[in-house]
Design a protein around this motif. Structure first.
Motif, PDB file in Angstrom:
ATOM      1  N   UNK A 136       6.354  -0.845  -5.471  1.00  0.00           N
ATOM      2  CA  UNK A 136       6.113  -1.939  -6.421  1.00  0.00           C
ATOM      3  C   UNK A 136       6.217  -3.242  -5.646  1.00  0.00           C
ATOM      4  N   UNK A 137       5.235  -3.535  -4.836  1.00  0.00           N
ATOM      5  CA  UNK A 137       5.310  -4.694  -3.967  1.00  0.00           C
ATOM      6  C   UNK A 137       6.310  -4.447  -2.852  1.00  0.00           C
ATOM      7  N   UNK A 138       6.847  -5.514  -2.296  1.00  0.00           N
ATOM      8  CA  UNK A 138       7.793  -5.391  -1.187  1.00  0.00           C
ATOM      9  C   UNK A 138       9.180  -4.998  -1.663  1.00  0.00           C
ATOM     10  N   UNK A 159       8.919  -6.965  -9.918  1.00  0.00           N
ATOM     11  CA  UNK A 159       8.355  -6.649  -8.601  1.00  0.00           C
ATOM     12  C   UNK A 159       7.934  -7.948  -7.922  1.00  0.00           C
ATOM     13  N   UNK A 160       8.061  -7.983  -6.597  1.00  0.00           N
ATOM     14  CA  UNK A 160       7.580  -9.125  -5.827  1.00  0.00           C
ATOM     15  C   UNK A 160       6.729  -8.636  -4.664  1.00  0.00           C
ATOM     16  N   UNK A 161       5.743  -9.445  -4.322  1.00  0.00           N
ATOM     17  CA  UNK A 161       4.880  -9.152  -3.176  1.00  0.00           C
ATOM     18  C   UNK A 161       4.419 -10.486  -2.607  1.00  0.00           C
ATOM     19  N   UNK A 162       4.789 -10.763  -1.350  1.00  0.00           N
ATOM     20  CA  UNK A 162       4.476 -12.037  -0.714  1.00  0.00           C
ATOM     21  C   UNK A 162       4.984 -13.183  -1.590  1.00  0.00           C
ATOM     22  N   UNK A 163       4.085 -14.056  -2.061  1.00  0.00           N
ATOM     23  CA  UNK A 163       4.522 -15.196  -2.890  1.00  0.00           C
ATOM     24  C   UNK A 163       4.357 -14.946  -4.389  1.00  0.00           C
ATOM     25  N   UNK A 164       4.206 -13.683  -4.777  1.00  0.00           N
ATOM     26  CA  UNK A 164       3.994 -13.315  -6.183  1.00  0.00           C
ATOM     27  C   UNK A 164       5.243 -12.665  -6.778  1.00  0.00           C
ATOM     28  N   UNK A 165       5.687 -13.198  -7.904  1.00  0.00           N
ATOM     29  CA  UNK A 165       6.808 -12.652  -8.671  1.00  0.00           C
ATOM     30  C   UNK A 165       6.270 -12.204 -10.024  1.00  0.00           C
ATOM     31  N   UNK A 166       6.500 -10.931 -10.384  1.00  0.00           N
ATOM     32  CA  UNK A 166       6.057 -10.405 -11.673  1.00  0.00           C
ATOM     33  C   UNK A 166       7.243  -9.772 -12.386  1.00  0.00           C
ATOM     34  N   UNK A 167       7.399 -10.101 -13.640  1.00  0.00           N
ATOM     35  CA  UNK A 167       8.493  -9.557 -14.456  1.00  0.00           C
ATOM     36  C   UNK A 167       7.967  -9.153 -15.823  1.00  0.00           C
TER      37      UNK A 167
END
Length: 201
Positions: A136-138, A159-167
């Motif tokens: 789920x991302x990084x 989940x986070x990936x690079x500069x993206x935060x999703x909740x």
């Protein structure tokens, strides 16, 4: 129905109180995030990679939450603690009661700090069980609290990936017990679907 609405309100009050304590400035932030302790040495999301979506309500597909998920439209919402969360708030109508769903997607240089803030909140609220997530991302986590004989669920997945935060936050009651593992899988599918719709930089 009234019990569920009252439960959602009670959760908002509890989380608001926790966030005031976590903030340390004594300011009353809007209900925020989630949280599982971030693992020591967890990767810090890199800058770049994504652009802020213009319509957060176009990212999520609530039907991915499974056959018990209700239907309904969302409206844009903004929440603030130390870091702003931009997202979409859904009030879902299901066969066995009303459900609450909030989804957030933020792209900026505060991804790692926002994740840490989220990860610090739920351990302060009793009854939540926190799990790290992979794929789920990084990095990511899932946390939930079951009550009323498991017929009430309050669940959060980040989940986070690079500069993206999703909740994603989901709250529901019902006439039958909720399957926490199934909800974790369904919420992960929802978040992954959201991440594919966030525009790349």
């Amino acid at each position: 129905m009234l019990g569920l609405v009252g439960g959602v309100f009670a959760l908002c009050v509890v989380l608001g109180t926790v966030l005031v304590l976590a903030d340390g400035r004594g300011e009353q932030p809007a209900v925020t995030n989630s949280a599982t302790p971030a693992a020591a040495g967890a990767a810090t999301p890199a800058a770049g990679g994504y652009k802020q979506p213009t319509d957060p309500c176009a990212l999520a597909d609530p039907s991915l939450l499974g056959p018990r998920a209700g239907t309904g439209t969302g409206e844009a919402v903004e929440e603030k603690t130390r870091y702003t969360l931009n997202g979409c708030d859904y009030f879902l109508s299901a066969a066995d009661g009303a459900q609450g769903l909030k989804v957030f997607a933020n792209v900026d240089g505060d991804t790692a700090a926002r994740y840490k803030e989220s990860a610090d909140v739920y351990p302060k609220v009793s009854g939540f069980n926190n799990e790290k997530l992979s794929g789920c991302g990084s990095q990511g986590f899932y946390t939930r609290r079951l009550s009323a004989g498991d017929k009430r669920i309050e669940a959060v997945l980040v989940c986070v990936e690079q500069n993206l935060y999703v909740e994603v936050r989901f709250t529901a009651g019902g006439t039958e017990p909720w399957d926490s593992d199934a909800m974790k899988s369904n919420m992960a599918a929802l978040v992954k679907g959201m991440m594919t719709k966030v525009p790349k930089a």
